[in-house]
Design a protein around this motif. Structure first.
Motif, PDB file in Angstrom:
ATOM      1  N   SER A  72       0.877  -1.313  -0.241  1.00  0.00           N
ATOM      2  CA  SER A  72      -0.085  -0.039   0.030  1.00  0.00           C
ATOM      3  C   SER A  72       0.804   1.295  -0.062  1.00  0.00           C
ATOM      4  O   SER A  72       0.676   2.163   0.802  1.00  0.00           O
ATOM      5  N   GLY A  73       1.964   1.306  -0.872  1.00  0.00           N
ATOM      6  CA  GLY A  73       2.606   2.342  -1.008  1.00  0.00           C
ATOM      7  C   GLY A  73       3.588   2.706   0.205  1.00  0.00           C
ATOM      8  O   GLY A  73       3.711   3.396   0.895  1.00  0.00           O
ATOM      9  N   LYS A  74       4.603   1.670   0.402  1.00  0.00           N
ATOM     10  CA  LYS A  74       5.416   1.509   1.487  1.00  0.00           C
ATOM     11  C   LYS A  74       6.352   2.739   1.663  1.00  0.00           C
ATOM     12  O   LYS A  74       6.927   3.171   0.500  1.00  0.00           O
ATOM     13  N   LEU A  75       6.297   3.387   2.846  1.00  0.00           N
ATOM     14  CA  LEU A  75       7.053   4.644   3.175  1.00  0.00           C
ATOM     15  C   LEU A  75       8.445   4.216   4.108  1.00  0.00           C
ATOM     16  O   LEU A  75       8.444   4.041   4.983  1.00  0.00           O
ATOM     17  N   GLU A  76       9.460   4.071   2.948  1.00  0.00           N
ATOM     18  CA  GLU A  76      10.737   3.761   3.673  1.00  0.00           C
ATOM     19  C   GLU A  76      11.952   4.413   3.045  1.00  0.00           C
ATOM     20  O   GLU A  76      11.646   4.984   2.022  1.00  0.00           O
ATOM     21  N   CYS A  77      13.002   4.134   3.631  1.00  0.00           N
ATOM     22  CA  CYS A  77      14.316   4.835   3.208  1.00  0.00           C
ATOM     23  C   CYS A  77      15.148   3.750   2.721  1.00  0.00           C
ATOM     24  O   CYS A  77      15.178   2.545   3.006  1.00  0.00           O
ATOM     25  N   PRO A  78      15.885   4.011   1.441  1.00  0.00           N
ATOM     26  CA  PRO A  78      16.802   2.964   0.945  1.00  0.00           C
ATOM     27  C   PRO A  78      17.841   2.789   2.096  1.00  0.00           C
ATOM     28  O   PRO A  78      18.177   3.760   2.931  1.00  0.00           O
ATOM     29  N   SER A  79      18.414   1.525   2.010  1.00  0.00           N
ATOM     30  CA  SER A  79      19.322   1.116   2.853  1.00  0.00           C
ATOM     31  C   SER A  79      20.459   0.191   2.263  1.00  0.00           C
ATOM     32  O   SER A  79      20.008  -0.786   1.436  1.00  0.00           O
ATOM     33  N   ASP A  80      21.447   0.160   2.764  1.00  0.00           N
ATOM     34  CA  ASP A  80      22.636  -0.639   2.307  1.00  0.00           C
ATOM     35  C   ASP A  80      23.284  -1.113   3.568  1.00  0.00           C
ATOM     36  O   ASP A  80      23.947  -0.295   4.268  1.00  0.00           O
ATOM     37  N   ARG A 113      17.909  13.378   5.741  1.00  0.00           N
ATOM     38  CA  ARG A 113      17.956  13.531   4.358  1.00  0.00           C
ATOM     39  C   ARG A 113      16.838  12.596   3.500  1.00  0.00           C
ATOM     40  O   ARG A 113      16.406  13.186   2.625  1.00  0.00           O
ATOM     41  N   CYS A 114      16.719  11.438   4.146  1.00  0.00           N
ATOM     42  CA  CYS A 114      15.611  10.503   3.442  1.00  0.00           C
ATOM     43  C   CYS A 114      14.204  11.356   3.766  1.00  0.00           C
ATOM     44  O   CYS A 114      13.291  11.477   2.726  1.00  0.00           O
ATOM     45  N   ILE A 115      14.269  11.769   4.952  1.00  0.00           N
ATOM     46  CA  ILE A 115      12.833  12.408   5.181  1.00  0.00           C
ATOM     47  C   ILE A 115      12.660  13.747   4.460  1.00  0.00           C
ATOM     48  O   ILE A 115      11.457  13.851   3.863  1.00  0.00           O
ATOM     49  N   THR A 116      13.430  14.647   4.356  1.00  0.00           N
ATOM     50  CA  THR A 116      13.542  15.521   3.507  1.00  0.00           C
ATOM     51  C   THR A 116      13.190  15.577   2.245  1.00  0.00           C
ATOM     52  O   THR A 116      12.838  16.388   1.482  1.00  0.00           O
ATOM     53  N   ALA A 117      13.986  14.534   1.403  1.00  0.00           N
ATOM     54  CA  ALA A 117      13.949  14.255   0.043  1.00  0.00           C
ATOM     55  C   ALA A 117      12.576  13.693  -0.315  1.00  0.00           C
ATOM     56  O   ALA A 117      12.140  13.688  -1.501  1.00  0.00           O
ATOM     57  N   SER A 118      11.620  13.198   0.818  1.00  0.00           N
ATOM     58  CA  SER A 118      10.450  12.538   0.585  1.00  0.00           C
ATOM     59  C   SER A 118       9.413  13.526   0.124  1.00  0.00           C
ATOM     60  O   SER A 118       9.182  14.736   0.744  1.00  0.00           O
ATOM     61  N   LYS A 119       8.378  13.558  -1.043  1.00  0.00           N
ATOM     62  CA  LYS A 119       7.347  14.494  -1.307  1.00  0.00           C
ATOM     63  C   LYS A 119       6.133  14.069  -0.816  1.00  0.00           C
ATOM     64  O   LYS A 119       5.073  14.486  -1.095  1.00  0.00           O
ATOM     65  N   THR A 120       6.033  12.824   0.186  1.00  0.00           N
ATOM     66  CA  THR A 120       4.998  12.303   0.753  1.00  0.00           C
ATOM     67  C   THR A 120       4.387  13.401   1.781  1.00  0.00           C
ATOM     68  O   THR A 120       4.843  13.935   2.636  1.00  0.00           O
TER      69      THR A 120
END
Length: 472
Positions: free
Chosen positions: A116-124, A142-149
């Protein structure tokens, strides 16, 4: 951040349940964790009430196994916040194996989770292991501020409206709700918003209505102290680890003084990797292990090994979640959307000081920084109203985050609640021992008393005393 938690009564002013429409058309689907074909539905729901934007909600239906199924299905609400219904489909063969004989089981991927449109941050995983705590926090921001959600649209109230949309789309009149961990908070919210649609509640690892997610220090510390005491009372554990608490405190103090740079074989690949161990990472791993008594009873061995400089077993356990399928990991940004709007406004300095524990001492500060970046409006706390539907509340006595006193607090606002406690169980009871039978018995006759004495028969796991694993 695992199943962290929950509140309950946010929706008392929402409209009453509407009559069900003609059932929506579902499709055959195959999903991880279940061998058989199931039914799936993609349901467009409003992103925000009264606005044209929508999101696609994923719903999985496991039809009842017998002909002539009961008309009231069981809706499954997963934990987190951040876990999806499709993440917990294996419960079909454990917790719900008896219930499914006569009832449809409906799993909802809460908005912002799973399919259902998973809201996550990419991770290595390898790169993350080398970051300092400050670098990891900066990466999250950075992940939060880059999201347009529009994060403000991802609240518990919105998720409750989605449940009602699913009920109507599938044509059910009344539903039963099973919630686990955060799912108990969502189930209580739905029951208060749409009381006419709820037949029963089954709540496992119960969140109290006024519970604040970051304020879990006392409960977590109590679980750790209980583990140390259990080891001291166990002859073999006490003999193997006679100074367990002292070794643990020394490790925390050493890492508080300075992070430890490790170079060791990757537990998965045997390739030499660099790893930075900090006190926050140590304590977070310990707190997560306390959720499961079987996992917690490996902790003395891991602490003792680390105190002697052998960090490989501890790092292997810390990497366990990352070694699993990425699709099944919690939706971090959804977790923050809920917690930052609903919990952090109530996590006052006074509450933080009263609940202080080493196990959670960094959580509040990190959440404050992330929530500042999330920039979501506060959801006002609403005093809980009384729930009339019969409810069965299950608790594990070893639970570090929703111990039995949380269920007792939730039951104060229920007209007909039965509380059962499993003495040797942690966070989650439904799939263990006789619990699947009790779920079915309650659903068939919610007015009857459920005899939970059989939960006492679930054995306590043994302690791990060496590299070979737990003792027999």
């Amino acid at each position: 951040m695992k199943s962290i938690l929950f509140l309950g009564a946010l929706l008392a002013t929402l409209p009453a349940a509407a009559a069900p429409a003609a059932p929506a058309q579902t499709r055959t689907c195959h999903l991880p964790g279940v061998e058989e074909a199931l039914r799936c539905l993609t349901l467009p729901v409003p992103l925000e009430p009264g606005k044209p934007a929508t999101l696609n909600l994923h719903v999985t239906i496991a039809p009842a196994l017998r002909q002539g199924a009961r008309p009231d299905p069981l809706f499954v609400l997963a934990g987190g916040p951040g876990e999806a219904g499709s993440d917990v489909l294996p419960l079909l063969s454990t917790a719900f194996k008896r219930v499914r004989a006569t009832r449809d089981i409906v799993f909802i991927d809460q908005r912002g989770t799973g399919l259902s449109g998973k809201l996550e941050c990419p991770s290595d995983r390898d790169a993350d292991a080398q970051l300092s705590d400050l670098e990891a926090d900066a990466a999250m921001r950075r992940c939060i501020t880059a999201s347009k959600t529009p994060f403000a649209a991802y609240t518990t109230a919105a998720a409750a409206r989605d449940i009602e949309a699913v009920r109507r789309a599938l044509g059910y009149e009344k539903i039963n709700l099973w919630g686990g961990s955060y799912g108990t908070r969502l189930a209580q919210a739905y029951a208060r918003a749409y009381p006419a649609a709820v037949r029963t509640l089954l709540l496992d690892a119960v969140a109290a209505p006024d519970q604040v997610i970051p304020a879990g220090g006392h409960d977590a510390q109590a679980a750790l102290d209980r583990l140390f005491a259990q080891c001291a009372r166990d002859a073999a554990c006490a003999r193997a680890y006679p100074n367990l608490r002292g070794e643990f405190d020394a490790l925390v103090g050493k890492l508080d003084a300075a992070p430890l740079k490790l170079n060791l074989p990757d537990p998965r690949t045997a390739r030499q990797v660099d790893f930075t161990m900090t006190s926050a990472r140590l304590l977070n791993t310990v707190r997560n292990m306390l959720y499961s008594p079987a996992d917690a009873r490996r902790l003395p061995f891991l602490v003792h090994s680390a105190s002697e400089g052998r960090w490989q077993p501890f790092v292997a356990r810390r990497n366990l979640a990352a070694d699993m399928s990425a699709e099944g990991s919690p939706a971090t940004l959804l977790l923050l959307a809920v917690v930052c709007a609903e919990d952090m406004p109530r996590f006052t300095p006074a509450l933080a000081a009263a609940d202080a524990s080493p196990l959670t001492r960094t959580l509040g500060d990190r959440l404050r920084g992330w929530c500042h970046a999330m920039n979501v409006p506060a959801v006002p706390y609403v005093a809980p109203t009384r729930i009339a539907a019969p409810a069965l509340l299950l608790s594990g006595a070893q639970d570090p985050v929703t111990p039995p006193h949380r269920a007792q607090e939730a039951a104060r606002y229920m007209a007909n609640a039965q509380l059962l406690t499993a003495p040797n169980v942690g966070h989650g009871v439904s799939q263990l021992g006789c619990a699947p039978r009790l779920l079915r018995a309650f659903l068939d006759r919610p007015e009857a008393k459920v005899d939970g004495a059989c939960l006492n028969e679930i054995p306590a796991p043994t302690f791990q005393l060496g590299s070979a694993g737990p003792q027999p």
